[in-house]
Design a protein around this motif. Structure first.
Motif, short mmCIF file in Angstrom:
data_model
loop_
_atom_site.label_atom_id
_atom_site.label_comp_id
_atom_site.label_asym_id
_atom_site.label_seq_id
_atom_site.Cartn_x
_atom_site.Cartn_y
_atom_site.Cartn_z
N ASN A 50 0.81 -1.23 0.00
CA ASN A 50 0.00 0.00 0.00
C ASN A 50 0.84 1.27 0.00
O ASN A 50 0.57 2.18 -0.79
CB ASN A 50 -0.99 -0.03 1.17
CG ASN A 50 -2.12 -1.01 0.90
OD1 ASN A 50 -3.00 -0.73 0.10
ND2 ASN A 50 -2.07 -2.18 1.53
N VAL A 51 1.87 1.33 0.84
CA VAL A 51 2.73 2.52 0.81
C VAL A 51 3.61 2.49 -0.44
O VAL A 51 3.86 3.52 -1.07
CB VAL A 51 3.57 2.65 2.10
CG1 VAL A 51 4.48 3.87 2.04
CG2 VAL A 51 2.65 2.75 3.31
N GLY A 52 4.03 1.28 -0.83
CA GLY A 52 4.77 1.15 -2.09
C GLY A 52 3.95 1.68 -3.25
O GLY A 52 4.42 2.49 -4.04
N GLN A 53 2.70 1.27 -3.34
CA GLN A 53 1.83 1.73 -4.43
C GLN A 53 1.56 3.24 -4.34
O GLN A 53 1.44 3.91 -5.38
CB GLN A 53 0.51 0.96 -4.44
CG GLN A 53 0.62 -0.44 -5.00
CD GLN A 53 0.87 -0.44 -6.50
OE1 GLN A 53 1.93 -0.01 -6.97
NE2 GLN A 53 -0.09 -0.91 -7.27
N HIS A 54 1.47 3.77 -3.13
CA HIS A 54 1.30 5.22 -2.99
C HIS A 54 2.51 5.94 -3.59
O HIS A 54 2.37 6.84 -4.42
CB HIS A 54 1.09 5.59 -1.53
CG HIS A 54 0.92 7.07 -1.29
ND1 HIS A 54 0.07 7.85 -2.04
CD2 HIS A 54 1.51 7.90 -0.38
CE1 HIS A 54 0.14 9.11 -1.60
NE2 HIS A 54 1.01 9.16 -0.61
N TYR A 55 3.71 5.52 -3.21
CA TYR A 55 4.94 6.10 -3.77
C TYR A 55 4.95 5.95 -5.30
O TYR A 55 5.19 6.92 -6.04
CB TYR A 55 6.17 5.42 -3.16
CG TYR A 55 7.46 5.88 -3.79
CD1 TYR A 55 8.16 6.99 -3.30
CD2 TYR A 55 8.00 5.21 -4.89
CE1 TYR A 55 9.33 7.43 -3.90
CE2 TYR A 55 9.16 5.64 -5.50
CZ TYR A 55 9.83 6.75 -5.00
OH TYR A 55 10.99 7.18 -5.61
N ASN A 56 4.65 4.73 -5.77
CA ASN A 56 4.73 4.46 -7.22
C ASN A 56 3.76 5.36 -8.00
O ASN A 56 4.10 5.90 -9.05
CB ASN A 56 4.40 3.00 -7.50
CG ASN A 56 5.37 2.04 -6.84
OD1 ASN A 56 6.44 2.44 -6.38
ND2 ASN A 56 5.00 0.77 -6.78
N HIS A 57 2.55 5.53 -7.47
CA HIS A 57 1.54 6.30 -8.20
C HIS A 57 1.78 7.80 -8.13
O HIS A 57 1.51 8.51 -9.11
CB HIS A 57 0.13 5.94 -7.73
CG HIS A 57 -0.32 4.60 -8.22
ND1 HIS A 57 0.05 3.43 -7.60
CD2 HIS A 57 -1.07 4.24 -9.29
CE1 HIS A 57 -0.47 2.40 -8.28
NE2 HIS A 57 -1.15 2.86 -9.30
N ILE A 58 2.29 8.32 -7.01
CA ILE A 58 2.63 9.75 -6.94
C ILE A 58 3.51 10.10 -8.14
O ILE A 58 3.30 11.09 -8.83
CB ILE A 58 3.41 10.07 -5.63
CG1 ILE A 58 2.49 10.00 -4.42
CG2 ILE A 58 4.09 11.45 -5.72
CD1 ILE A 58 3.26 10.10 -3.10
N HIS A 59 4.52 9.24 -8.39
CA HIS A 59 5.45 9.53 -9.48
C HIS A 59 4.85 9.16 -10.84
O HIS A 59 5.09 9.85 -11.83
CB HIS A 59 6.79 8.82 -9.25
CG HIS A 59 7.50 9.38 -8.05
ND1 HIS A 59 8.03 10.65 -8.04
CD2 HIS A 59 7.72 8.87 -6.82
CE1 HIS A 59 8.56 10.89 -6.84
NE2 HIS A 59 8.39 9.83 -6.09
N PHE A 60 4.06 8.09 -10.87
CA PHE A 60 3.47 7.66 -12.15
C PHE A 60 2.69 8.79 -12.80
O PHE A 60 2.81 9.03 -14.02
CB PHE A 60 2.56 6.45 -11.91
CG PHE A 60 1.98 5.85 -13.17
CD1 PHE A 60 2.80 5.37 -14.18
CD2 PHE A 60 0.60 5.74 -13.34
CE1 PHE A 60 2.25 4.80 -15.34
CE2 PHE A 60 0.05 5.17 -14.48
CZ PHE A 60 0.88 4.71 -15.49
N TRP A 61 1.89 9.53 -12.01
CA TRP A 61 1.12 10.65 -12.61
C TRP A 61 2.07 11.67 -13.22
O TRP A 61 1.80 12.23 -14.28
CB TRP A 61 0.21 11.31 -11.57
CG TRP A 61 -0.64 10.35 -10.78
CD1 TRP A 61 -0.79 10.30 -9.43
CD2 TRP A 61 -1.47 9.28 -11.29
NE1 TRP A 61 -1.63 9.27 -9.07
CE2 TRP A 61 -2.06 8.64 -10.18
CE3 TRP A 61 -1.75 8.81 -12.58
CZ2 TRP A 61 -2.93 7.54 -10.33
CZ3 TRP A 61 -2.61 7.72 -12.72
CH2 TRP A 61 -3.18 7.10 -11.60
N SER A 62 3.20 11.92 -12.55
CA SER A 62 4.13 12.93 -13.05
C SER A 62 5.06 12.39 -14.14
O SER A 62 5.72 13.17 -14.83
CB SER A 62 4.97 13.49 -11.90
OG SER A 62 4.16 14.29 -11.07
#
Ligand code: MN3
Length: 199
Positions: free
Chosen positions: A71-83
Motif C-alpha cells: 500500500n505505501v509502495g503503491q502510494h509512492y509508485n503512483h505519486i510519481h506515475f502521474w508525473s
C-alpha cells in the motif's frame, strides 16, 4: 504524517487517446485512493508513521511487512506515475544528460525502449517495469505488485504501471500496445531527468 492523495498534475482528459479520462478517474480516484486509505490504516499505530515515504518503502520491505510494502509502495509508485506522464510526452527527444546516460548504460534509446517494454511484458501478473539508478548506473528492472526499486537497493527514475487497472479500459489485454504508447506518447522526460539528477 498521514499519506495524502495528490491531485493529478493535468486534467483527466489530458492524456487521451493514449490514456482515457475513464482510466484516470478509476485509477487515480479509486485505486490510488484505496492505497492511501489502506496505508494510513496500517500506519496508524506503527512506529514507521514518522518516516519519509521512501524510508517506509525500504523498512517495510526489509521487515517483510507485506501490507505496508504493497500500500505505501503503491502510494509512492503512483505519486510519481502521474508525473511520469504528460500531454504531448514520449518519444526519443530526451534531455541531454539523460540521453547520455541512456546511451552509455542502456545501449541507446531504441534498445532502452525495447528492454523497458520487454520488462513490462515479462512481469507476470501485476507489477511495474522501471528505469532505475543502481550503483551509479541506469538499469532496467521489473517488480511484482506494490514493490519498487527503493526496496531493491536502487532509485527509480521512470516506472510504468502494468497492473491491468492501468490499461484494460483503453487497451483490453494488449499490454504491449499500452507500454509502447507510454514510451512513445506519454513519458514526461523532463520529470525523469529531474529524478535522475537527484538519484
Ligand atoms: Mn495502478
Amino acid at each position: 504524517m498521514a499519506l495524502e492523495l495528490p491531485a493529478l498534475p493535468y486534467a483527466y482528459d489530458a492524456l487521451a487517446p493514449f490514456m482515457s479520462k475513464e482510466t484516470l478517474e478509476f485509477h487515480h480516484d479509486k485505486h490510488h485512493q484505496a492505497y492511501v486509505t489502506n496505508g494510513n490504516n496500517l500506519l496508524k499505530d506503527s512506529p514507521m508513521a514518522s518516516l519519509s515515504i521512501e524510508e517506509i518503502c525500504k523498512k517495510a520491505f526489509a521487515d517483510k511487512a507485506a501490507g505496508l510494502v504493497n500500500n505505501v509502495g503503491q502510494h509512492y509508485n503512483h505519486i510519481h506515475f502521474w508525473s511520469w506522464m504528460k500531454k504531448g510526452g514520449g518519444g526519443n527527444k530526451l534531455p541531454a544528460k539523460l540521453a547520455k546516460a541512456v546511451d552509455s548504460d542502456l545501449g541507446g534509446f531504441d534498445k532502452m525502449r525495447t528492454d523497458f517494454v520487454q520488462a513490462g511484458m515479462t512481469q507476470f501478473g501485476s507489477g511495474w517495469c522501471w528505469i532505475a539508478v543502481k550503483d551509479g548506473k541506469l538499469v532496467i528492472m521489473k517488480t511484482p505488485n506494490g514493490e519498487n526499486p527503493l526496496m531493491h537497493g536502487a532509485s527509480p527514475i521512470l516506472g510504468c504501471d502494468v497492473w491491468e487497472h492501468s490499461y484494460y479500459i483503453d487497451y483490453r489485454n494488449a499490454r504491449q500496445k499500452y507500454l509502447e504508447a507510454f514510451v512513445d506518447s506519454l513519458v514526461n522526460w523532463e520529470y525523469v531527468e529531474a529524478m535522475h539528477a537527484k538519484a
